[in-house]
Design a protein around this motif. Structure first.
Motif, PDB file in Angstrom:
ATOM      1  N   THR A  39       1.140  -1.133  -0.083  1.00 38.55           N
ATOM      2  CA  THR A  39       0.098  -0.197  -0.179  1.00 38.55           C
ATOM      3  C   THR A  39       1.003   0.777   0.017  1.00 38.55           C
ATOM      4  O   THR A  39       0.258   1.988  -0.700  1.00 38.55           O
ATOM      5  CB  THR A  39      -0.924  -0.173   1.119  1.00 38.55           C
ATOM      6  OG1 THR A  39      -1.414  -1.158   0.767  1.00 38.55           O
ATOM      7  CG2 THR A  39      -1.671   1.114   0.933  1.00 38.55           C
ATOM      8  N   THR A  40       2.266   1.046   0.497  1.00 37.03           N
ATOM      9  CA  THR A  40       3.090   2.177   0.602  1.00 37.03           C
ATOM     10  C   THR A  40       3.268   3.247  -0.629  1.00 37.03           C
ATOM     11  O   THR A  40       3.227   3.603  -0.909  1.00 37.03           O
ATOM     12  CB  THR A  40       4.236   1.863   1.753  1.00 37.03           C
ATOM     13  OG1 THR A  40       3.467   1.757   2.979  1.00 37.03           O
ATOM     14  CG2 THR A  40       5.568   3.099   2.029  1.00 37.03           C
ATOM     15  N   ASN A  41       3.699   1.607  -1.345  1.00 34.94           N
ATOM     16  CA  ASN A  41       4.761   2.095  -2.649  1.00 34.94           C
ATOM     17  C   ASN A  41       3.533   2.497  -3.611  1.00 34.94           C
ATOM     18  O   ASN A  41       3.325   3.274  -4.318  1.00 34.94           O
ATOM     19  CB  ASN A  41       5.169   0.459  -2.912  1.00 34.94           C
ATOM     20  CG  ASN A  41       6.810   0.921  -1.775  1.00 34.94           C
ATOM     21  OD1 ASN A  41       8.078   0.957  -2.467  1.00 34.94           O
ATOM     22  ND2 ASN A  41       6.528   0.127  -0.741  1.00 34.94           N
ATOM     23  N   ALA A  42       2.070   1.630  -3.998  1.00 33.17           N
ATOM     24  CA  ALA A  42       1.082   1.815  -4.505  1.00 33.17           C
ATOM     25  C   ALA A  42       1.008   3.573  -4.301  1.00 33.17           C
ATOM     26  O   ALA A  42       0.731   4.071  -5.547  1.00 33.17           O
ATOM     27  CB  ALA A  42      -0.139   0.767  -4.334  1.00 33.17           C
ATOM     28  N   ALA A  43       0.323   3.859  -2.999  1.00 30.41           N
ATOM     29  CA  ALA A  43       0.276   5.116  -3.201  1.00 30.41           C
ATOM     30  C   ALA A  43       1.157   6.306  -3.425  1.00 30.41           C
ATOM     31  O   ALA A  43       0.453   7.351  -3.701  1.00 30.41           O
ATOM     32  CB  ALA A  43      -1.135   4.958  -1.909  1.00 30.41           C
ATOM     33  N   PHE A  44       2.021   5.887  -2.386  1.00 25.29           N
ATOM     34  CA  PHE A  44       3.305   6.682  -3.310  1.00 25.29           C
ATOM     35  C   PHE A  44       3.902   7.118  -4.203  1.00 25.29           C
ATOM     36  O   PHE A  44       3.181   8.375  -5.246  1.00 25.29           O
ATOM     37  CB  PHE A  44       4.484   6.595  -2.603  1.00 25.29           C
ATOM     38  CG  PHE A  44       5.479   7.756  -2.651  1.00 25.29           C
ATOM     39  CD1 PHE A  44       5.682   9.082  -1.579  1.00 25.29           C
ATOM     40  CD2 PHE A  44       7.023   7.635  -3.255  1.00 25.29           C
ATOM     41  CE1 PHE A  44       6.411   9.816  -1.474  1.00 25.29           C
ATOM     42  CE2 PHE A  44       7.641   8.621  -3.584  1.00 25.29           C
ATOM     43  CZ  PHE A  44       7.516  10.016  -2.484  1.00 25.29           C
ATOM     44  N   ASN A  45       3.923   6.321  -5.035  1.00 23.32           N
ATOM     45  CA  ASN A  45       3.934   6.375  -6.533  1.00 23.32           C
ATOM     46  C   ASN A  45       3.239   6.855  -7.159  1.00 23.32           C
ATOM     47  O   ASN A  45       3.156   7.637  -8.453  1.00 23.32           O
ATOM     48  CB  ASN A  45       4.838   4.937  -7.005  1.00 23.32           C
ATOM     49  CG  ASN A  45       6.016   4.392  -6.541  1.00 23.32           C
ATOM     50  OD1 ASN A  45       6.419   4.765  -5.929  1.00 23.32           O
ATOM     51  ND2 ASN A  45       6.024   3.177  -6.807  1.00 23.32           N
ATOM     52  N   TRP A  46       1.926   6.582  -7.072  1.00 28.20           N
ATOM     53  CA  TRP A  46       1.007   7.310  -7.767  1.00 28.20           C
ATOM     54  C   TRP A  46       0.359   8.429  -7.870  1.00 28.20           C
ATOM     55  O   TRP A  46       0.557   9.237  -8.311  1.00 28.20           O
ATOM     56  CB  TRP A  46      -0.228   6.431  -6.983  1.00 28.20           C
ATOM     57  CG  TRP A  46      -1.954   6.233  -8.231  1.00 28.20           C
ATOM     58  CD1 TRP A  46      -2.165   7.449  -9.528  1.00 28.20           C
ATOM     59  CD2 TRP A  46      -3.115   5.716  -8.312  1.00 28.20           C
ATOM     60  NE1 TRP A  46      -3.071   7.391 -10.444  1.00 28.20           N
ATOM     61  CE2 TRP A  46      -3.439   6.535  -9.222  1.00 28.20           C
ATOM     62  CE3 TRP A  46      -3.437   4.401  -7.173  1.00 28.20           C
ATOM     63  CZ2 TRP A  46      -5.357   5.828  -9.073  1.00 28.20           C
ATOM     64  CZ3 TRP A  46      -5.355   4.664  -7.184  1.00 28.20           C
ATOM     65  CH2 TRP A  46      -5.213   5.321  -8.399  1.00 28.20           C
ATOM     66  N   ALA A  47       0.866   8.629  -6.271  1.00 26.62           N
ATOM     67  CA  ALA A  47       0.384  10.164  -5.320  1.00 26.62           C
ATOM     68  C   ALA A  47       1.242  11.175  -6.255  1.00 26.62           C
ATOM     69  O   ALA A  47       1.214  12.554  -6.982  1.00 26.62           O
ATOM     70  CB  ALA A  47       0.648  10.409  -4.118  1.00 26.62           C
ATOM     71  N   VAL A  48       2.837  11.020  -5.977  1.00 24.13           N
ATOM     72  CA  VAL A  48       3.526  11.874  -7.168  1.00 24.13           C
ATOM     73  C   VAL A  48       3.702  11.733  -8.772  1.00 24.13           C
ATOM     74  O   VAL A  48       3.808  13.063  -9.302  1.00 24.13           O
ATOM     75  CB  VAL A  48       4.753  12.011  -6.357  1.00 24.13           C
ATOM     76  CG1 VAL A  48       5.325  11.543  -4.732  1.00 24.13           C
ATOM     77  CG2 VAL A  48       5.145   9.741  -6.595  1.00 24.13           C
ATOM     78  N   ILE A  52       0.562  11.984  -9.811  1.00 22.73           N
ATOM     79  CA  ILE A  52      -0.294  13.109 -10.294  1.00 22.73           C
ATOM     80  C   ILE A  52      -1.030  13.819  -9.858  1.00 22.73           C
ATOM     81  O   ILE A  52      -1.962  14.972  -9.624  1.00 22.73           O
ATOM     82  CB  ILE A  52      -1.663  12.510 -10.028  1.00 22.73           C
ATOM     83  CG1 ILE A  52      -2.051  11.658  -8.942  1.00 22.73           C
ATOM     84  CG2 ILE A  52      -2.229  10.684 -11.540  1.00 22.73           C
ATOM     85  CD1 ILE A  52      -3.413  10.743  -8.305  1.00 22.73           C
ATOM     86  N   GLY A  53      -0.056  14.458  -7.994  1.00 23.14           N
ATOM     87  CA  GLY A  53      -0.137  15.498  -7.549  1.00 23.14           C
ATOM     88  C   GLY A  53       0.961  16.294  -7.466  1.00 23.14           C
ATOM     89  O   GLY A  53       2.057  16.400  -8.031  1.00 23.14           O
ATOM     90  N   ASP A  54       0.402  17.671  -6.663  1.00 20.37           N
ATOM     91  CA  ASP A  54       1.890  17.880  -6.122  1.00 20.37           C
ATOM     92  C   ASP A  54       2.602  17.604  -4.914  1.00 20.37           C
ATOM     93  O   ASP A  54       2.579  17.015  -4.298  1.00 20.37           O
ATOM     94  CB  ASP A  54       1.080  19.272  -5.266  1.00 20.37           C
ATOM     95  CG  ASP A  54       1.474  20.610  -5.138  1.00 20.37           C
ATOM     96  OD1 ASP A  54       3.188  20.327  -4.601  1.00 20.37           O
ATOM     97  OD2 ASP A  54       1.441  21.492  -5.595  1.00 20.37           O
ATOM     98  N   VAL A  55       3.916  17.637  -5.923  1.00 19.45           N
ATOM     99  CA  VAL A  55       4.499  16.503  -5.010  1.00 19.45           C
ATOM    100  C   VAL A  55       5.503  16.741  -3.849  1.00 19.45           C
ATOM    101  O   VAL A  55       4.986  16.299  -2.838  1.00 19.45           O
ATOM    102  CB  VAL A  55       6.454  16.460  -6.276  1.00 19.45           C
ATOM    103  CG1 VAL A  55       7.726  15.955  -5.598  1.00 19.45           C
ATOM    104  CG2 VAL A  55       6.000  16.467  -7.658  1.00 19.45           C
ATOM    105  N   VAL A  56       5.807  18.471  -4.015  1.00 26.23           N
ATOM    106  CA  VAL A  56       5.546  18.437  -2.213  1.00 26.23           C
ATOM    107  C   VAL A  56       4.403  18.416  -1.292  1.00 26.23           C
ATOM    108  O   VAL A  56       4.902  18.232  -0.212  1.00 26.23           O
ATOM    109  CB  VAL A  56       6.135  20.111  -2.399  1.00 26.23           C
ATOM    110  CG1 VAL A  56       6.382  20.804  -0.704  1.00 26.23           C
ATOM    111  CG2 VAL A  56       7.543  20.295  -3.133  1.00 26.23           C
TER     112      VAL A  56
END
Length: 304
Positions: free
Chosen positions: A87-96, A98-102
């Protein structure tokens, strides 16, 4: 965000080199948003990319430590690590991607907040005044980061925000479970964490693809296969560097050095993207970073 089996080492043997090794790991993760976005431009969704990248790592671990799959199958509790790390890796990689990185990285590093709560629940650690202060400081930072420019409550908005928070929570669970199961063979724990990236990211990718929300991976071509392979090697090198550094430095020093990921993510987002660091983001980020630093610098857990 995962690691390979640790080898024992002297905490003060080569501290400078160990620090550089940890900073290499933080650098790879801090700038990983850019190659993931490049892969997405070729039509490869970050969930599919994560599953493929960690599939390579699973193959390497299974070949290097053939006893690891048996350890995983015989130890049901390790499947909590599979879920948490995946979940950590799937969520983080997806989020950065599509979203605001910082913004995503800062919300991810609310991890000390979740660690305090999970350590109380799973490890029965006492909730000290300092721990409560860190929780309030992290919450204040999150509220500042999430506060809309106009009126409204400081709540997550958009998929990237929720993924960043979920990734930080699952990373905290991953770390607490690693501490709880520290006597388990390291190769079994490592396989659990890497396999999680394959199963969780791959499972989500399959489900979303079947529902029409995500496209199938594009036809194999060197244009995206080569960057994918290079990213896989980068993650493997980063995790080897993490284990090298973490085995030679005290845990609190490791935690502090790893916070440089926030710096690498912020600087790369400004230089490679269109990120502008607003005063609001800087103030909120300072509160979250301070909470993480206080968590890292605390001498050790207190037990009832």
């Amino acid at each position: 965000m995962t690691g390979a089996p640790q080898q024992a080492g002297e905490p003060s043997a080569v501290p400078l080199l160990a620090v550089f090794a940890l900073m290499l790991n933080a650098f790879v993760w801090g700038v990983s948003w850019w190659p993931f976005r490049q892969l997405q431009s070729f039509g490869l969704h970050p969930l599919w990319a994560t599953a493929l990248i960690y599939g390579l790592a699973v193959a390497v671990i299974a070949l290097r430590w053939p006893q690891a799959p048996g350890q995983l199958l015989r130890t049901p509790v390790l499947w909590v690590l599979v879920l948490a790390s995946g979940t950590t890796n799937a969520a983080f990689n997806w989020a950065v991607t599509i979203g605001d990185v910082v913004r995503v990285v800062l919300l991810f590093y609310l991890m000390p907040l979740w660690t305090v709560l999970l350590a109380r629940l799973l490890l029965h650690e006492r909730l000290t005044r300092w721990a409560l202060f860190r929780v309030l400081l992290a919450l204040a930072g999150a509220a500042i980061v999430l506060k809309p420019t106009g009126a409204g409550w400081p709540l997550p908005s958009g998929l990237a925000d929720f993924l960043g928070i979920a990734g930080g929570f699952s990373f905290a669970l991953n770390n607490v479970m690693l501490r709880r199961e520290s006597r388990r063979p390291p190769e079994g724990r490592a396989l659990s964490m890497f396999l999680g990236g394959v199963l969780v990211a791959g499972g989500l990718a399959l489900a979303l693809t079947a529902a029409g929300g995500v496209a199938w991976p594009p036809t194999p071509e060197p244009s995206w296969l080569l960057p994918l392979a290079m990213l896989s090697l980068a993650f493997l090198a980063a995790n080897l560097a993490l284990q090298y550094g973490a085995s030679r430095l005290r845990a609190n020093v490791t935690s502090v050095v790893m916070l440089t990921e926030i710096v690498f993510a912020s600087v790369s987002a400004v230089l490679l993207g269109d990120q502008v660091l607003s005063p609001q983001m800087l103030v909120g980020g300072a509160c979250i970073l301070a909470a993480a630093l206080l968590s890292a610098l605390e001498p050790g857990p207190s037990h009832p």
